[in-house]
Write a protein that holds these residues in place. Structure first.
Motif, short mmCIF file in Angstrom:
data_model
loop_
_atom_site.label_atom_id
_atom_site.label_comp_id
_atom_site.label_asym_id
_atom_site.label_seq_id
_atom_site.Cartn_x
_atom_site.Cartn_y
_atom_site.Cartn_z
N LEU A 45 0.85 -1.16 0.14
CA LEU A 45 -0.02 -0.12 -0.08
C LEU A 45 0.73 1.32 -0.03
N VAL A 46 1.85 1.24 0.87
CA VAL A 46 2.77 2.53 0.74
C VAL A 46 3.65 2.90 -0.37
N ILE A 47 4.05 1.61 -1.01
CA ILE A 47 4.71 1.83 -2.25
C ILE A 47 3.85 2.11 -3.42
N PHE A 48 2.92 1.54 -3.32
CA PHE A 48 1.49 2.03 -4.44
C PHE A 48 1.25 3.67 -4.28
N LEU A 49 0.68 4.10 -3.09
CA LEU A 49 0.44 5.32 -2.89
C LEU A 49 1.58 6.40 -3.28
N SER A 50 2.78 5.97 -2.78
CA SER A 50 3.85 6.70 -3.19
C SER A 50 4.04 6.96 -4.63
N ILE B 89 -7.53 6.88 -2.27
CA ILE B 89 -7.35 5.49 -2.73
C ILE B 89 -6.97 4.76 -1.53
N LEU B 90 -6.24 5.43 -0.43
CA LEU B 90 -5.79 4.71 0.87
C LEU B 90 -7.17 4.21 1.28
N ILE B 91 -8.11 5.04 1.50
CA ILE B 91 -9.61 4.75 2.31
C ILE B 91 -10.00 3.73 1.52
N THR B 92 -10.20 3.95 0.21
CA THR B 92 -10.95 2.78 -0.48
C THR B 92 -10.11 1.35 -0.35
N SER B 93 -9.14 1.47 -0.30
CA SER B 93 -8.42 0.13 -0.23
C SER B 93 -8.55 -0.45 1.09
N LEU C 51 -6.76 -1.32 -5.48
CA LEU C 51 -5.58 -0.71 -6.25
C LEU C 51 -5.51 -0.98 -7.71
N VAL C 52 -5.83 -2.34 -7.86
CA VAL C 52 -5.82 -2.74 -9.44
C VAL C 52 -6.69 -1.86 -10.13
N PHE C 53 -7.82 -1.68 -9.60
CA PHE C 53 -9.06 -0.86 -10.36
C PHE C 53 -8.55 0.36 -10.34
N PHE C 54 -7.79 1.08 -9.39
CA PHE C 54 -7.50 2.32 -9.68
C PHE C 54 -6.52 2.59 -10.73
#
Length: 491
Positions: free
Chosen positions: A73-78, A166-170, A186-189
């Protein structure tokens, strides 16, 4: 319990029929956008294939996903946040019309202590005062530290809100159905490409994006609390989130309705009353304070009452020409004396409905649904084509006048149809499911999605007005894949 089951089936049937009609109309008979059905089908099949492949791989390594979810999650959001930020600066533009009033008013307010150049605008459209106030607060903080490029501040602030969404949705998907669901969000985003280009378009659609889904996420926590002290804390947090969201865009109110209905079916009346009381009271108090300040310090109340556009005006406008913006309707409304505007709009609404008849009104509603939910680009070009500061290869795809815009629009719309397909399949599963708790745990996201559809069938139409409820649609799509597989059905 029997009555409750009938309500479930009725709701899921309405939800199913609504999105099946939208799906079929956009894919096979969209005379509004004039898509190439073959192109849409290819995009749709490719998106569905990528979703199924991703889900299969994630399920195969579900243990690893569970163990490293936070790191993923952290890597993706970054990475995703950096991409939004970079694209935001690339796509800078000079705001006009409504966004100019929100952005320009906030800038003038910071620099001069007043937004006098926009007083007339806010006399007509006081609904945007909240969004301007939020930006004014953010810009004031930036100004305190000597920062004067307020458009850059707006991009950064919007990027933070988008990343938080995105964070809250995940986290919501994970809470409902485990870490695989959280990563599938995250895949859908990733598939929903326009989010990458939303950073510079910090108008009410994107500024309010976080608040409905955050309200729902806090509600899931509220349902788990065992003490009234903790329930009060979460109910208060929900109320604050709702109030800020409603100040930015009033459609955020729809999530309160969805959650209250959900709560009435699974919680006792005291808990439902707590949520409703906190949310309504804090919102009313906050709006009253803001109105008192605005009309005492900045705006002349009598002048604003003379200029004010009644809400029925947008309903009236929504009853003609597929619900598009109509300058003639504005002229009609403003030609009436203030005390008679509501009645004049109501007369015009009745006249138009009688003229269309049942079949004409049905056709109008279907066409409006296609306009509002059939554009995978989220109509971001409404903003991004306003005097862009740079000319880049991106503009040829994402602007209406771009030579490759039609391909981009059809690609993203095919992906949006894939989201609708999974939403429909999930609703079918719920109709077949006999276990009440399984149906209930998915109720609020679908209620919210159907709520924004119902609202936009009555309102003015635009391909971007549904933007702040896309996270709920993605939640519905994700959970249609994993809703029976080892998730928590009791939240």
């Amino acid at each position: 319990m029997k009555a409750k089951n009938i309500l479930y089936k009725l709701f899921y049937s309405i939800f199913l029929c609504s999105f099946v009609v939208i799906f079929g109309k956009v894919l096979f008979d969209d005379s509004i956008h004039e898509y190439d059905t073959v192109f849409l089908l290819v995009s749709l099949v490719a998106a569905v294939g990528l979703v199924i492949l991703s889900y299969s791989l994630l399920m195969r390594y579900s243990g690893v996903i569970e163990r490293y979810y936070r790191i993923i999650l952290v890597i993706f959001l970054s990475v995703y946040g950096i991409l939004i930020l970079v694209n935001g600066f690339i796509l800078r533009f000079t705001p006009t019309f409504d966004m100019d009033a929100v952005y320009g008013g906030a800038v003038q307010w910071v620099q001069e202590g007043t937004f006098r150049n926009y007083y007339e605008y806010y006399g007509y459209f006081p609904n945007n005062l909240g969004a301007m106030t939020i930006l004014h607060t953010v810009f004031s903080i930036a100004s305190f530290f000597g920062i004067s490029d307020f458009f850059a501040v707006g991009i950064i602030f919007n990027t933070v809100l988008l990343t938080a969404t995105i964070l809250i949705t995940s986290l919501t998907c994970r809470k409902l159905r485990g870490s695989v669901a959280g990563v599938m969000a995250l895949v859908f985003f990733v598939l929903c490409i326009p989010f990458l280009f939303m950073g510079a378009a910090f108008y009410t659609d994107s500024l309010s994006l976080l608040f409905p889904v955050l309200f729902y996420y806090l509600y899931l926590h509220f349902k788990e609390q065992e003490t009234w002290k903790n329930r009060i804390i979460f109910a208060g947090g929900m109320a604050v989130v709702l109030t800020i969201g409603m100040m930015i865009k009033f459609t955020v109110l729809i999530v309160l309705v969805a959650v209250i209905i959900d709560a009435l079916l699974c919680l006792d009346w005291k808990k439902v009353g707590l949520i409703a009381a906190f949310s309504i009271c804090i919102a009313l108090i906050s709006f009253s304070i803001m109105d008192a300040y605005m009309y005492h310090v900045h705006l002349d109340k009598e002048e604003c009452e003379r200029l004010n556009t009644p809400y029925l005006h947008w309903v009236m406008m929504g009853m003609q020409n597929n619900g598009y913006y109509s300058p003639e309707d504005y002229e009609y409304t403003r030609a009436q004396i203030p005390e008679e505007r509501n009645q004049a709009c109501l007369r015009k609404i009745e006249e138009r409905i009688r003229g269309m008849g049942v079949f004409g009104l049905t056709e109008l509603f279907i066409n409006k649904a296609v306009v509002c939910f059939g554009d995978g680009s989220y109509a971001l070009s409404d903003f991004l084509d306003d005097s862009p500061e740079n000319e880049t290869w991106l503009h040829r795809y994402i602007l209406y006048e771009g030579e490759d815009f039609k391909d981009y629009q059809q690609l993203t719309t095919g992906i949006l149809l894939a989201v609708y397909l999974f939403m429909v399949l999930g609703a079918l599963d719920c109709l077949r499911e006999k276990k009440e708790s399984s149906k209930l745990s998915l109720l609020a996201p679908r209620l919210a999605s159907l709520g924004i559809l119902a609202f936009l069938l009555l309102w003015e139409t635009s391909g971007r007005y549904f933007t702040n409820y896309i996270p709920f649609m993605l939640i519905c799509a994700v959970l249609s894949l994993v809703w029976k597989k080892g998730g928590n059905t009791d939240v």
